[in-house]
Design a protein around this motif. Structure first.
Motif, PDB file in Angstrom:
ATOM      1  N   PHE A  52       0.998  -1.175  -0.084  1.00  0.00           N
ATOM      2  CA  PHE A  52      -0.088  -0.016   0.120  1.00  0.00           C
ATOM      3  C   PHE A  52       0.880   1.401   0.070  1.00  0.00           C
ATOM      4  N   PHE A  53       0.844   1.989  -1.330  1.00  0.00           N
ATOM      5  CA  PHE A  53       1.669   3.233  -1.157  1.00  0.00           C
ATOM      6  C   PHE A  53       0.921   4.584  -1.125  1.00  0.00           C
ATOM      7  N   TYR A  54       1.157   5.196  -0.418  1.00  0.00           N
ATOM      8  CA  TYR A  54       0.399   6.575   0.077  1.00  0.00           C
ATOM      9  C   TYR A  54       1.235   7.778   0.178  1.00  0.00           C
ATOM     10  N   GLY A  55       0.953   8.782   0.128  1.00  0.00           N
ATOM     11  CA  GLY A  55       1.444  10.086   0.110  1.00  0.00           C
ATOM     12  C   GLY A  55       1.170  11.021  -0.994  1.00  0.00           C
ATOM     13  N   ASP A  56       1.752  12.260  -0.890  1.00  0.00           N
ATOM     14  CA  ASP A  56       1.434  13.127  -1.971  1.00  0.00           C
ATOM     15  C   ASP A  56       1.573  12.907  -3.509  1.00  0.00           C
TER      16      ASP A  56
ATOM     17  N   LEU B  40      -6.394   5.251  -5.799  1.00  0.00           N
ATOM     18  CA  LEU B  40      -7.553   5.249  -4.899  1.00  0.00           C
ATOM     19  C   LEU B  40      -8.088   6.493  -4.318  1.00  0.00           C
ATOM     20  N   GLY B  41      -9.489   6.657  -4.123  1.00  0.00           N
ATOM     21  CA  GLY B  41      -9.747   7.974  -3.596  1.00  0.00           C
ATOM     22  C   GLY B  41     -10.256   8.932  -4.985  1.00  0.00           C
ATOM     23  N   THR B  42      -9.958   8.495  -6.159  1.00  0.00           N
ATOM     24  CA  THR B  42     -10.344   9.477  -7.151  1.00  0.00           C
ATOM     25  C   THR B  42     -11.679   9.007  -7.794  1.00  0.00           C
TER      26      THR B  42
ATOM     27  N   LEU C 268      -4.189   9.908  -0.813  1.00  0.00           N
ATOM     28  CA  LEU C 268      -5.053  10.280   0.447  1.00  0.00           C
ATOM     29  C   LEU C 268      -4.057   9.890   1.560  1.00  0.00           C
ATOM     30  N   SER C 269      -4.205  10.767   2.745  1.00  0.00           N
ATOM     31  CA  SER C 269      -3.644  10.700   3.984  1.00  0.00           C
ATOM     32  C   SER C 269      -4.082   9.336   4.636  1.00  0.00           C
ATOM     33  N   LEU C 270      -3.722   8.826   5.651  1.00  0.00           N
ATOM     34  CA  LEU C 270      -4.032   7.658   6.425  1.00  0.00           C
ATOM     35  C   LEU C 270      -5.498   8.179   7.001  1.00  0.00           C
ATOM     36  N   ASP C 271      -5.524   9.501   7.661  1.00  0.00           N
ATOM     37  CA  ASP C 271      -6.798   9.863   8.263  1.00  0.00           C
ATOM     38  C   ASP C 271      -7.921  10.158   7.212  1.00  0.00           C
ATOM     39  N   ASN C 272      -7.509  10.358   5.954  1.00  0.00           N
ATOM     40  CA  ASN C 272      -8.492  10.549   5.001  1.00  0.00           C
ATOM     41  C   ASN C 272      -9.072   9.395   4.271  1.00  0.00           C
ATOM     42  N   ILE C 273      -8.000   8.178   4.463  1.00  0.00           N
ATOM     43  CA  ILE C 273      -8.722   6.895   3.951  1.00  0.00           C
ATOM     44  C   ILE C 273      -9.556   6.591   5.273  1.00  0.00           C
ATOM     45  N   PHE C 274      -9.415   6.656   6.147  1.00  0.00           N
ATOM     46  CA  PHE C 274     -10.423   6.109   7.524  1.00  0.00           C
ATOM     47  C   PHE C 274     -11.637   7.004   7.319  1.00  0.00           C
ATOM     48  N   ASN C 275     -11.619   8.211   6.871  1.00  0.00           N
ATOM     49  CA  ASN C 275     -12.719   9.211   6.753  1.00  0.00           C
ATOM     50  C   ASN C 275     -13.598   8.881   5.445  1.00  0.00           C
ATOM     51  N   THR C 276     -12.917   8.413   4.463  1.00  0.00           N
ATOM     52  CA  THR C 276     -13.602   8.279   2.999  1.00  0.00           C
ATOM     53  C   THR C 276     -14.191   6.816   3.083  1.00  0.00           C
ATOM     54  N   TYR C 277     -13.453   5.713   3.456  1.00  0.00           N
ATOM     55  CA  TYR C 277     -14.008   4.297   3.367  1.00  0.00           C
ATOM     56  C   TYR C 277     -14.675   3.498   4.385  1.00  0.00           C
ATOM     57  N   SER C 278     -15.269   2.781   4.351  1.00  0.00           N
ATOM     58  CA  SER C 278     -15.895   1.811   5.330  1.00  0.00           C
ATOM     59  C   SER C 278     -14.949   1.100   6.257  1.00  0.00           C
ATOM     60  N   GLU C 279     -15.415   0.778   7.319  1.00  0.00           N
ATOM     61  CA  GLU C 279     -14.449  -0.004   8.368  1.00  0.00           C
ATOM     62  C   GLU C 279     -14.104  -1.226   7.616  1.00  0.00           C
ATOM     63  N   ARG C 280     -15.105  -1.790   6.914  1.00  0.00           N
ATOM     64  CA  ARG C 280     -14.863  -3.194   6.432  1.00  0.00           C
ATOM     65  C   ARG C 280     -13.586  -2.986   5.294  1.00  0.00           C
ATOM     66  N   ILE C 281     -13.436  -2.052   4.536  1.00  0.00           N
ATOM     67  CA  ILE C 281     -12.443  -1.772   3.849  1.00  0.00           C
ATOM     68  C   ILE C 281     -11.044  -1.361   4.645  1.00  0.00           C
TER      69      ILE C 281
ATOM     70  N   ARG D  46      -9.476  -4.602   5.983  1.00  0.00           N
ATOM     71  CA  ARG D  46      -8.649  -5.349   5.096  1.00  0.00           C
ATOM     72  C   ARG D  46      -7.454  -4.465   4.653  1.00  0.00           C
ATOM     73  N   ILE D  47      -7.309  -3.379   4.414  1.00  0.00           N
ATOM     74  CA  ILE D  47      -6.104  -2.748   3.939  1.00  0.00           C
ATOM     75  C   ILE D  47      -5.010  -2.622   5.036  1.00  0.00           C
ATOM     76  N   PHE D  48      -5.686  -2.005   6.221  1.00  0.00           N
ATOM     77  CA  PHE D  48      -4.478  -1.947   7.205  1.00  0.00           C
ATOM     78  C   PHE D  48      -4.067  -3.242   7.810  1.00  0.00           C
ATOM     79  N   GLY D  49      -4.991  -4.418   7.639  1.00  0.00           N
ATOM     80  CA  GLY D  49      -4.607  -5.862   8.284  1.00  0.00           C
ATOM     81  C   GLY D  49      -3.840  -6.557   7.295  1.00  0.00           C
ATOM     82  N   ASN D  50      -3.884  -6.253   6.304  1.00  0.00           N
ATOM     83  CA  ASN D  50      -3.211  -7.225   5.151  1.00  0.00           C
ATOM     84  C   ASN D  50      -2.230  -6.498   4.128  1.00  0.00           C
ATOM     85  N   PHE D  51      -1.959  -5.215   4.221  1.00  0.00           N
ATOM     86  CA  PHE D  51      -1.117  -4.606   3.448  1.00  0.00           C
ATOM     87  C   PHE D  51       0.045  -4.232   4.163  1.00  0.00           C
TER      88      PHE D  51
END
Length: 333
Positions: A187-191, A256-258, A289-302, A305-310
């Motif tokens: 999982f690659f994230y950043g500006d 992801l996020g677009t 997206l920042s990690l905070d934005n990911i949490f705010n944008t996507y459901s807990e189920r998604i 899965r991402i933070f537990g398996n990537f």
């Protein structure tokens, strides 16, 4: 590789083989008309072959001597045939099928092993399906430039952008080298403009060259494929794309996020990620997206899965695209 692609390739091989043999048959008829003796020679060779086969089946006591005698006759006939062809200005192999690959005779296999030609066709097929064939000519590990990343610490991060990208680069190389033995997802994230997509493409190229099926899709294109496949039951093209998305050995989801966020898109994205995790099909996801934005944008189920398996990799530093543009302007002056 999916059975669909293998079947498509083997059908191509069958057409090549049939075409080569039909052309050989045409040349054979031509030769028989011009040199009738060659037709008699071929008939004699076939008859001898049958006699040898019968002797082997019956277990004739004199089988060894019979085979030796018949082999000598066959050799004499083949020499006569070659001399006749040459005398009439035909190449010695004029009547033989001209296979594109003489090693496997256009079957794709040598024994039970894939021929080198089929292995290459599989790689080419994978490149065609990857959606990034052209971009990989300039975005690969050999073209990666570390000098764009500052060796000085940035915005309170513990290590410099240069050291950070070196660590990420090394992890990407290890991901490729250990691809068949690891269950890791990235999982690659950043500006934007920091090399997330570039490194994803580097990984894609190396794996494609190893014969792996890699599919690249932006998140918005991916959601469109999922939507069309579900609601347009008559479009086999989208269904085949859907099969690739679920079954390819590596799926790269970029930006992801677009995508347009809806209940449908969230449900389909979860189903895709969850199914690929269950079937142990690897993924790379990149986002601005920042990690905070990911949490705010996507459901807990998604997010679970991402933070537990990537394995998470944060990209930071100055925008590489701006640096490259500035360099080009300086050179043009």
């Amino acid at each position: 590789m999916s059975d669909r692609y293998i079947n498509e390739l083997l059908l191509e091989y069958e057409k090549l083989r049939t075409n080569a043999e039909q052309q050989a048959k045409t040349r054979q008829i031509e030769v028989y008309k011009k040199i009738p003796r060659i037709k008699d020679i071929d008939a004699s060779l076939r008859k001898i072959g049958l006699e040898i086969a019968k002797a082997v089946i019956k277990g004739n006591d004199d089988m060894k001597n019979l085979i030796e005698r018949e082999k000598k006759v066959c050799t004499d006939l083949r020499v006569e045939k070659a001399e006749l062809l040459t005398k009439h200005n035909f190449p010695a192999d004029y009547m033989e099928p001209k296979y594109r690959c003489p090693d496997c005779q256009d079957t794709g296999y040598i024994g039970t092993e894939k021929c080198h030609c089929l292995k290459q066709r599989i790689i080419d097929k994978h490149y065609d399906q990857s959606n990034i064939r052209n971009i990989l000519k300039k975005e690969n590990f050999e073209m990666f430039v570390f000098d764009y990343y500052s060796p000085h610490k940035f915005n309170g991060e513990q290590i410099s952008p240069r050291k950070n990208i070196e660590d990420i680069f090394k992890a990407c190389i290890e991901f490729v080298n250990n691809f068949d033995t690891t269950s890791q997802n990235l999982f690659f994230y950043g500006d934007s403009g920091l090399g997330k997509t570039f490194l994803s493409n580097c990984i894609a190229k190396d794996l494609l060259d190893k014969g792996k099926l890699v599919i690249y899709q932006t998140s918005s294109s991916l959601i469109e494929i999922l939507r069309e496949a579900q609601f347009d039951n008559n479009d086999t093209g989208f269904k085949e794309k859907l099969e690739d998305v679920f079954d390819c050995e590596l799926l790269i989801i970029d930006d992801l996020g677009t995508e347009y966020i809806t209940d449908f898109s969230q449900m389909e994205l979860f189903n895709l990620i969850n199914k690929r995790l269950i079937t142990q099909k690897k993924m790379i996801i990149s986002t601005n997206l920042s990690l905070d934005n990911i949490f705010n944008t996507y459901s807990e189920r998604i997010t679970s899965r991402i933070f537990g398996n990537f394995t998470m990799f944060k990209f930071y530093g100055e925008d590489i695209r701006i640096k490259i543009a500035q360099e080009k302007r300086k050179k043009s002056k």
